[in-house]
Design an enzyme around this catalytic site. Structure first.
Site, short mmCIF file in Angstrom:
data_model
loop_
_atom_site.label_atom_id
_atom_site.label_comp_id
_atom_site.label_asym_id
_atom_site.label_seq_id
_atom_site.Cartn_x
_atom_site.Cartn_y
_atom_site.Cartn_z
N LYS A 1 -7.57 -4.85 15.45
CA LYS A 1 -6.84 -3.94 16.35
C LYS A 1 -7.12 -4.32 17.81
O LYS A 1 -6.21 -4.36 18.64
CB LYS A 1 -7.24 -2.48 16.08
CG LYS A 1 -6.72 -1.95 14.76
CD LYS A 1 -5.19 -1.84 14.77
CE LYS A 1 -4.63 -1.48 13.41
NZ LYS A 1 -3.18 -1.63 13.30
N ASN B 1 0.83 -1.21 0.00
CA ASN B 1 0.00 0.00 0.00
C ASN B 1 0.87 1.26 0.00
O ASN B 1 0.52 2.27 0.60
CB ASN B 1 -0.92 -0.02 1.23
CG ASN B 1 -2.05 0.98 1.12
OD1 ASN B 1 -2.45 1.36 0.01
ND2 ASN B 1 -2.56 1.45 2.24
N SER C 1 -5.94 1.96 17.36
CA SER C 1 -6.85 2.93 16.77
C SER C 1 -7.99 3.24 17.72
O SER C 1 -8.39 2.38 18.53
CB SER C 1 -7.41 2.30 15.49
OG SER C 1 -8.57 2.98 15.07
N TYR D 1 -11.61 -5.05 10.47
CA TYR D 1 -10.37 -4.28 10.68
C TYR D 1 -10.26 -3.87 12.15
O TYR D 1 -9.24 -4.08 12.81
CB TYR D 1 -10.36 -3.04 9.76
CG TYR D 1 -9.50 -1.94 10.30
CD1 TYR D 1 -8.11 -2.03 10.23
CD2 TYR D 1 -10.06 -0.83 10.93
CE1 TYR D 1 -7.31 -1.03 10.77
CE2 TYR D 1 -9.27 0.17 11.47
CZ TYR D 1 -7.90 0.07 11.39
OH TYR D 1 -7.12 1.05 11.93
N ARG E 1 -23.01 6.59 5.85
CA ARG E 1 -22.23 5.41 5.47
C ARG E 1 -22.41 4.35 6.56
O ARG E 1 -22.32 4.68 7.76
CB ARG E 1 -20.74 5.81 5.36
CG ARG E 1 -19.81 4.74 4.88
CD ARG E 1 -18.42 5.31 4.58
NE ARG E 1 -17.70 5.70 5.80
CZ ARG E 1 -16.45 6.16 5.80
NH1 ARG E 1 -15.79 6.30 4.66
NH2 ARG E 1 -15.87 6.50 6.92
N1 UFG Z 1 -16.59 10.95 5.10
C1 UFG Z 1 -17.41 11.56 4.17
N2 UFG Z 1 -17.10 11.36 2.85
C2 UFG Z 1 -16.04 10.62 2.44
C3 UFG Z 1 -15.21 10.02 3.42
C4 UFG Z 1 -15.53 10.20 4.74
O1 UFG Z 1 -18.39 12.22 4.49
O2 UFG Z 1 -15.84 10.48 1.24
C5 UFG Z 1 -16.90 11.15 6.52
C6 UFG Z 1 -17.20 9.84 7.25
O3 UFG Z 1 -18.55 9.50 7.11
C7 UFG Z 1 -16.78 10.19 8.68
C8 UFG Z 1 -15.63 11.19 8.50
O4 UFG Z 1 -15.76 11.68 7.16
O5 UFG Z 1 -17.83 10.83 9.34
C9 UFG Z 1 -14.27 10.56 8.64
O6 UFG Z 1 -14.21 9.40 7.84
P1 UFG Z 1 -12.84 8.64 7.53
O7 UFG Z 1 -13.17 7.51 6.61
O8 UFG Z 1 -11.80 9.59 7.08
O9 UFG Z 1 -12.40 8.14 8.95
P2 UFG Z 1 -13.17 7.19 9.99
O10 UFG Z 1 -13.36 8.01 11.22
O11 UFG Z 1 -14.34 6.53 9.43
O12 UFG Z 1 -12.10 6.04 10.16
C10 UFG Z 1 -10.80 6.32 10.54
C11 UFG Z 1 -9.82 5.35 9.90
C12 UFG Z 1 -9.99 3.98 10.43
C13 UFG Z 1 -10.05 3.97 11.90
C14 UFG Z 1 -11.08 4.94 12.40
C15 UFG Z 1 -11.09 5.01 13.88
O13 UFG Z 1 -10.01 5.30 8.51
O14 UFG Z 1 -8.85 3.26 10.03
O15 UFG Z 1 -10.77 6.23 11.90
O16 UFG Z 1 -9.79 5.04 14.30
F1 UFG Z 1 -10.42 2.76 12.35
#
Ligand code: UFG
Length: 339
Positions: free
Chosen positions: A153, A35, A124, A149, A294
């Protein structure tokens, strides 16, 4: 002192390798390049003027791992190497369990056989699930994460606690909130391989015109603007916490075998706040549309990181806007590389 960094060419790993080299640690990297890309190694060398040793292989290959431990006097390990895409882990749970758990176990076997201490694990905030109250401190009860995932962790943490107790080894679990940003040199950052899942890389590509519109997943959360709230922590600040945690493991005698630290800013930002901060910081537009929530997303998560400040002398230093400025510089760098 030589530190093994697994996943050392990945997003957080590469920034941490730079901080380790800047603090005069010798670094051995193992990364299977699944990656990331090789130019990250060259860029680490350009930034630091130092050459880490690099082995390109998968940690599931035990015999190769043994050879690395035979060849170097490893005195500590920071273990980043893992699959980390939440959605993908739902489609391929067995791949996630196999990769994330076997690599950890193989490493611990070597550490145990050779009597090596000082292990830091990339965990995480996903291990907390949707916590009942904010901010989240390290005593917040863990909930079963929704994704495989997240479960890897949580299981990783449990394996490490048993390892520490049975073999009297000191270990540190670092629970990251949402890492963002790129190195100030613009030579390291989150590589957008495929369609980004995470918010900030998607925002970056939308501003650059690679993606047409950002989908904002849900505006009906019980938050001020209706979008979900996270704690976005600058990746260089996060990398520095690893050096502090390592120095504590090595130098400070402690009553506890397992130390756990939340790494976040302590401040929550909504999805729309991030979008607007990016626009303001970089003077660019980020077109977006509001979509359905989502699956698996929680409403709110932000850290209480006081323990890291008190015990490691670490705290987040970089503002959201500053961090988002580095993201745009990184995008510009990637564009010049393509030409
Ligand atoms: N979001 C959007 N549009 C997108 C992507 C994300 O609206 O295209 C929103 C999501 O719904 C969420 C926020 O942006 O509310 C953050 O989303 P991310 O996918 O960037 O991050 P997450 O909090 O879902 O997840 C991250 C890491 C994971 C980890 C998690 C908790 O990706 O690896 O934090 O540690 F597990």
């Amino acid at each position: 002192m030589t530190i093994l960094v697994t996943g050392g060419l990945g997003y957080i790993g590469s920034h941490t390798v730079v901080e380790l080299l800047n603090n005069n640690f010798d670094v051995v990297i193992i990364d299977d390049l699944s990656n990331t890309e090789r130019f990250i190694l060259k860029n680490i060398e350009e930034i630091t003027g130092k050459k880490p040793i690099f082995y390109p292989f998968d940690l599931k290959r035990k015999e190769l791992l043994k050879q690395v431990f035979d060849a170097h006097k490893i005195e500590g390990c920071i273990h980043f190497a893992a699959y980390k895409a939440v959605g993908e882990s739902q489609e391929k749970p067995i791949d996630y369990y196999e990769n994330n758990l076997f690599s950890l176990i193989n490493l611990l076997q070597e550490m145990k056989e050779r009597n090596i201490s000082n292990f830091i694990f990339s965990s995480s905030c996903t291990v907390y699930g949707q916590a009942d109250k904010m901010p989240i401190d390290e005593n917040t009860p863990l909930k079963l994460p929704e994704s495989s995932y997240g479960k890897t962790k949580q299981m990783g943490e449990e394996i490490l606690k048993d390892f520490a107790t049975a073999h009297q080894k000191k270990i540190t679990l670092l629970r990251y909130f949402n890492p963002i940003g790129a190195h100030p040199s613009a030579k390291l950052g989150e590589l957008p391989i495929g369609i980004p899942n995470n918010l900030v890389p998607y925002v970056m590509q939308t501003a650059a015109g690679v993606r047409e519109k950002l989908s904002v997943w849900g505006d009906d959360y019980p938050t001020e603007d209706g979008t979900a709230i996270r704690d976005y922590i600058y990746v260089v600040d996060l990398a520095k916490a690893h050096v502090k945690a390592l120095q504590k493991l090595i130098n400070v005698s402690s009553d506890t075998l397992v130390d756990i630290y939340n790494l976040g800013t302590g401040k929550g930002s909504s999805v729309l706040e991030v979008v607007h901060a990016f626009e303001k910081a970089n003077d660019v537009a980020v077109p977006y549309q509001i979509c359905e929530r989502r699956a698996g997303d929680i409403t709110i998560a932000y850290a209480n990181a006081d323990k890291a400040e008190k015990e490691l002398g670490w705290k987040s230093e970089t503002s959201l806007e500053e961090a988002l400025r580095t993201v745009w510089q990184w995008q510009k760098y990637l564009e010049t590389r393509e030409k």
